[in-house]
Design a protein around this motif. Structure first.
Motif, PDB file in Angstrom:
ATOM      1  N   THR A 151       0.839  -1.202   0.000  1.00 47.26           N
ATOM      2  CA  THR A 151       0.000   0.000   0.000  1.00 47.26           C
ATOM      3  C   THR A 151       0.873   1.251   0.000  1.00 47.26           C
ATOM      4  OG1 THR A 151      -1.654  -1.196   1.270  1.00 47.26           O
ATOM      5  CG2 THR A 151      -1.821   1.211   1.254  1.00 47.26           C
ATOM      6  N   PRO A 152       0.832   2.019  -1.088  1.00 47.54           N
ATOM      7  CA  PRO A 152       1.687   3.211  -1.129  1.00 47.54           C
ATOM      8  C   PRO A 152       1.069   4.406  -0.409  1.00 47.54           C
ATOM      9  CG  PRO A 152       0.553   2.942  -3.223  1.00 47.54           C
ATOM     10  CD  PRO A 152       0.078   1.830  -2.343  1.00 47.54           C
ATOM     11  N   LYS A 153       1.950   5.204   0.192  1.00 50.27           N
ATOM     12  CA  LYS A 153       1.489   6.499   0.735  1.00 50.27           C
ATOM     13  C   LYS A 153       2.500   7.568   0.374  1.00 50.27           C
ATOM     14  CE  LYS A 153       3.779   6.653   5.102  1.00 50.27           C
ATOM     15  NZ  LYS A 153       4.000   6.834   6.413  1.00 50.27           N
ATOM     16  N   LEU A 154       2.051   8.798   0.407  1.00 43.79           N
ATOM     17  CA  LEU A 154       2.913   9.911   0.044  1.00 43.79           C
ATOM     18  C   LEU A 154       4.018  10.053   1.086  1.00 43.79           C
ATOM     19  CD1 LEU A 154       3.086  12.298  -2.027  1.00 43.79           C
ATOM     20  CD2 LEU A 154       1.786  13.648  -0.370  1.00 43.79           C
ATOM     21  N   ASN A 155       5.256  10.228   0.648  1.00 39.40           N
ATOM     22  CA  ASN A 155       6.357  10.561   1.557  1.00 39.40           C
ATOM     23  C   ASN A 155       6.041  11.932   2.183  1.00 39.40           C
ATOM     24  OD1 ASN A 155       8.748  11.561   2.647  1.00 39.40           O
ATOM     25  ND2 ASN A 155      10.034  10.812   0.975  1.00 39.40           N
ATOM     26  N   PRO A 156       6.041  12.009   3.523  1.00 46.22           N
ATOM     27  CA  PRO A 156       5.648  13.275   4.163  1.00 46.22           C
ATOM     28  C   PRO A 156       6.535  14.469   3.777  1.00 46.22           C
ATOM     29  CG  PRO A 156       6.462  11.671   5.782  1.00 46.22           C
ATOM     30  CD  PRO A 156       6.310  10.950   4.496  1.00 46.22           C
ATOM     31  N   LYS A 177      11.511   8.367  -4.252  1.00 45.24           N
ATOM     32  CA  LYS A 177      11.102   8.602  -2.865  1.00 45.24           C
ATOM     33  C   LYS A 177       9.895   9.536  -2.719  1.00 45.24           C
ATOM     34  CE  LYS A 177      15.740   7.924  -1.000  1.00 45.24           C
ATOM     35  NZ  LYS A 177      16.817   8.584  -0.295  1.00 45.24           N
ATOM     36  N   TRP A 178       9.083   9.657  -3.781  1.00 47.83           N
ATOM     37  CA  TRP A 178       7.861  10.445  -3.647  1.00 47.83           C
ATOM     38  C   TRP A 178       6.857   9.680  -2.785  1.00 47.83           C
ATOM     39  CZ3 TRP A 178       7.281  11.222  -9.663  1.00 47.83           C
ATOM     40  CH2 TRP A 178       8.343  12.023 -10.107  1.00 47.83           C
ATOM     41  N   ILE A 179       6.907   8.343  -2.912  1.00 51.43           N
ATOM     42  CA  ILE A 179       6.002   7.518  -2.117  1.00 51.43           C
ATOM     43  C   ILE A 179       6.793   6.507  -1.294  1.00 51.43           C
ATOM     44  CG2 ILE A 179       4.054   7.697  -3.724  1.00 51.43           C
ATOM     45  CD1 ILE A 179       4.840   4.856  -4.720  1.00 51.43           C
TER      46      ILE A 179
END
Ligand code: SF4
Ligand code: SF4
Lengths: 87, 377
Positions: A3-8, A81-83
């Motif tokens: 499950t991908p999420k946005l890198n903060p 490293k965007w996600i």
């Protein structure tokens, strides 16, 4: 399933002036093309990759080879490293 | 007013707004890029003017916003401005020395929507850091601030200004950056504007120093893990043979507004013999598209020889106008950094001269002399 999420470190938003979705980070900006923008909109830390694919197929029923594009973009986004993957 | 008509459709709107809220600063770095003649506090733009500027810039499509100075924390309305900017959809960057960044403020800024904090260091150890910034205990305060920045989950950029005095200790800088957990680290060899130009003979590293430092950074990069800071090494262009594409081209991308409201195509342009418009008197839209100063060096038509006939002109647009002015006295000339410029010898002379400074090294405001022997190896 991953499950991908946005890198903060990044902020994702639509920019009227660019007429595109962008990723903003300290003193910089990446302008996403149309399909990249559609995929990134689906990335929320809850949808896994399969769900992202099926949701996008539902949204764009005519698009061919869409799952390959999605995998390619997510690989690229991960490398950049965007996600990040939640698990 | 413009001398030649500029077709609006062909002019990009600014993407970047640098809001220099105040020139005042608790530190007095001798390499400060602020102008030698600084606006006084009483002449600074008020909150409403800044809000207007932010709204207008955002309306034009600007998306990156830097709150800078001097030390922007000295403005009590910083939180109000950050909140306004954030509501408008800007990505907000705070560029700070860290002095005065208490937990209360860092929390307030987070609530206001601040996106990122860039924290500057003068050196990687207390003695030199405090001596270069001319403030005791500032290193300690910066360390505490770096912890808070992480604790409150901000992306953190660390900025080290490299000069002849501190560049040899680059190893310590790399180690400290990793220890503090910076996301990006700017290793910025000082560029010679403002106070840094005044002190250039003392600040310019030697070519050998620079090469050693760069090699050290490159070697370090190869040993780095995935989650470690990304190091960005900025060399001073004095040792280059091609100029930098200053500001990505005059009035194409960047817009600076100074404490008194002057609008500039680059943060050091105020030194040029041009009259710059003021945001108190005109809208940003009008300034950007119609003001004489913004159109003056826009595009390639104005280029002097040898740039005019050079096939690299689209890469660097003839270089930096301020550097051309400071070194040759004529802002229309090719940046003397370029070795095709007939003035390139001026750069070589400056490098030679820096080996034997004749002037003293001064702190930025107040004009106090620095005991150079204290900060040289
Ligand atoms: S360079 Fe030093 S003196 Fe100048 S604004 Fe930054 S911290 Fe202050
Ligand atoms: S001559 Fe002008 S355009 Fe050509 S490389 Fe030098 S500065 Fe750039």
């Amino acid at each position: 399933m991953a499950t991908p999420k946005l890198n903060p470190l990044y902020k994702f938003q639509f920019e009227k002036a660019q007429d595109a979705f962008v990723l903003l980070y300290p003193e910089g900006m990446i302008t996403l093309n149309g399909s990249a923008g559609e995929i990134m909109q689906m990335v929320n830390g809850e949808r896994d990759v399969d769900t992202i694919i099926s949701d996008l197929i539902a949204k764009f029923p005519g698009a061919e080879g869409i799952d390959k594009d999605i995998h390619e973009f997510l690989d690229h986004a991960h490398e950049k490293k965007w996600i990040k993957y939640v698990d | 007013m413009s001398t030649k008509p500029v077709l609006k459709a062909y002019v990009n709107n600014p993407l970047w707004l640098l809001a220099e809220l105040t020139y005042d600063c608790p530190l007095h770095c001798p390499y400060c890029s602020n102008p030698v003649q600084m606006t006084e506090r009483k002449d600074e733009c008020d909150t409403e003017t800044w809000k207007k500027v932010l709204s207008e810039a955002r309306e034009m499509g600007a998306v990156q916003l830097g709150f800078s100075g001097g030390e922007p924390l000295l403005r009590k309305d910083l939180e109000v401005l950050v909140a306004h900017a954030s509501e408008l959809g800007f990505y907000t960057n705070l560029i700070t020395s860290g002095i005065g960044l208490t937990e209360k403020r860092i929390k307030g800024l987070k609530e206001a929507g601040l996106d990122h904090i860039q924290l500057s260091f003068q050196a990687a150890n207390a003695d030199e850091n405090d001596l270069i910034g001319n403030k005791r205990h500032s290193f300690e305060q910066k360390l505490a601030v770096a912890k808070l920045v992480k604790q409150y989950d901000y992306p953190m950029v660390l900025n080290f200004c490299l000069t002849r005095q501190n560049i040899d200790k680059i190893d310590d800088v790399l180690a400290l950056s990793c220890e503090l957990g910076g996301d990006f680290v700017e290793l910025a060899t000082v560029q010679y504007y403002g106070w840094a130009y005044l002190n250039r003979d003392h600040l310019l590293p030697t070519k050998a120093q620079l090469e050693t430092a760069e090699a050290t950074v490159n070697a370090f990069r190869n040993t780095q893990g995935d989650d470690e800071p990304k190091f960005i090494f900025v060399t001073p262009d004095y040792y280059e043979t091609r100029p930098k594409a200053c500001m990505n081209g005059w009035a194409t991308t960047f817009l600076t507004v100074t404490p008194d409201g002057s609008a500039l195509p680059c943060h050091s342009a105020k030194i040029l013999p041009l009259t710059f418009p003021n945001v108190k008197e005109s809208s940003l839209e009008k300034i950007w598209h119609e003001d004489f100063s913004f159109n003056k060096f826009r595009g390639l038509d104005w280029l002097p020889s040898p740039c005019r006939d050079c096939d690299e002109k689209e890469k660097d647009f003839g270089g930096c106008r301020c550097q051309a002015f400071m070194l040759t006295g004529d802002m229309h000339k090719t940046d003397p950094v370029c070795d095709k410029s007939p003035d390139h010898h001026l750069i070589q002379a400056a490098i030679a001269q820096s080996q034997q400074p004749t002037e003293n090294l001064f702190y930025r405001d107040p004009k106090t002399e620095i005991p150079v022997h204290l900060i040289q190896e």
